[in-house]
Design an enzyme around this catalytic site. Structure first.
Site, PDB file in Angstrom:
ATOM      1  N   SER A 154     -38.646  31.289 -16.945  1.00 15.72           N
ATOM      2  CA  SER A 154     -37.460  32.756 -16.256  1.00 15.72           C
ATOM      3  C   SER A 154     -38.499  32.964 -14.762  1.00 15.72           C
ATOM      4  CB  SER A 154     -37.298  33.612 -17.013  1.00 15.72           C
ATOM      5  OG  SER A 154     -36.599  34.576 -16.509  1.00 15.72           O
ATOM      6  N   TYR A 167     -38.473  40.279 -23.206  1.00 14.38           N
ATOM      7  CA  TYR A 167     -38.244  39.116 -22.235  1.00 14.38           C
ATOM      8  C   TYR A 167     -39.128  38.706 -21.061  1.00 14.38           C
ATOM      9  CZ  TYR A 167     -34.929  35.335 -20.320  1.00 14.38           C
ATOM     10  OH  TYR A 167     -34.528  34.214 -19.988  1.00 14.38           O
TER      11      TYR A 167
END
Ligand code: NDP
Length: 264
Positions: A154, A167
């Site tokens: 990401s 995350y």
């Protein structure tokens, strides 16, 4: 001068006949990539934890003429992954490409988040990448023919965000893991390891962000020179490139694939 080989140029994007293992195949990107490898002539072994979704995807792919099979596994569990690799090899004889597409998030302020919740995200997004890549790497080493690993991380691997201590940390860890695995695996074993770092693309979880009237969407567009948020098929070309000989000199990279998010 060393000439460029015509056959190489004509076939460099091909994954035809290769065996691709796709994790998170039940998800938005994993299902699209599984089909894309299949359309490109690869045999696809799909995995996730949800058997009903895997079965439905297998039926869909087979109806399209794709050679595929599935195995249920939790990518963070060593015994599951060990059995998964054995099942894929029993079915197709080898694994040439790994696409890591599973992932999880549960945003929470660090003050409200339990250590157990944080650890769950770390296991789902970081430990699982290690386990899957380790077992696939060993299989590729045993085969002695090299291989390609593509890990979807990401843009959050490079920058923080409120509620994202799990995350961002796990995706950042996965990106550095990719670079480190390249140091272990490329020169000696011919295994290229790279990651793709997207921003928001459409999935069940992100669908709500795609309302063009919403402030969230409008804010994103200010940072997206390409003028829209992504669809899962926006990543197909890059994933196939990183899975093919066209990318033979690329390894250890964490590649931006974000519509220009980093430019402004
Ligand atoms: P989805 O949420 O659509 O699917 C991800 C898959 O991961 C699920 O189908 C699920 O399969 C599996 N999964 C969910 N939770 C866990 C868990 N705890 N442990 C192991 N596997 C789990 O994801 P996307 O297709 O949207 O995303 C693919 C990848 O791209 C992920 O790594 C995500 O973090 C990353 N990403 C996504 C963005 C987006 O906007 N969508 C933006 C940037 C990065 P099953 O339940 O069958 O195991």
């Amino acid at each position: 001068m060393v000439p460029v080989n015509k056959d190489f140029v004509n076939n460099m994007f091909s994954v035809e006949g290769k065996v691709a293992l796709v994790t998170g195949a039940t998800g938005a990107l994993g299902s699209v990539l599984a089909k894309a490898y299949g359309y490109a002539g690869a045999k696809v072994f799909m995995t996730g934890r949800n058997e009903a979704k895997l079965k439905a995807l297998e039926e869909e792919c087979k109806a399209e003429g794709i050679e595929c099979a599935y195995g249920v596994a939790d990518p963070a569990k060593e015994e599951d992954v060990d059995a998964l690799i054995k099942a894929a090899v029993a079915k197709y004889g080898e694994i040439n490409i790994l696409a890591v597409c599973h992932g999880y998030n549960k945003p929470q302020n660090i003050l409200d988040q339990s250590v157990a919740d944080w650890q769950y995200i770390m296991d789902a997004d970081c430990k699982s990448v290690y386990v899957v890549c380790k077992y696939v790497a060993q299989q590729m080493v045993d085969q002695g023919k090299g291989g390609k690993m593509v890990v979807v991380t990401s843009q959050r691997s490079k920058r923080g965000m409120a509620g994202y201590t799990g995350y961002c940390t796990s995706k950042g860890g996965a990106d550095l893991m990719v670079s480190s695995m390249a140091c272990d695996l490329t020169a000696k074993y011919g295994i290229n390891v790279n990651s793709i770092c997207p921003t928001v693309f459409r999935s069940e979880l992100t669908e709500w962000m795609f309302d063009p009237e919403s402030a969230v969407y409008q804010n994103f567009l200010k940072r997206e020179p390409i003028g829209r948020l992504a669809e899962p098929d926006d990543f197909v070309g890059f994933a196939l490139f990183l899975s093919s000989e066209a990318s033979k000199y690329m390894t250890g990279g964490n590649y931006d694939c974000s519509g220009g998010y980093l430019t402004c």
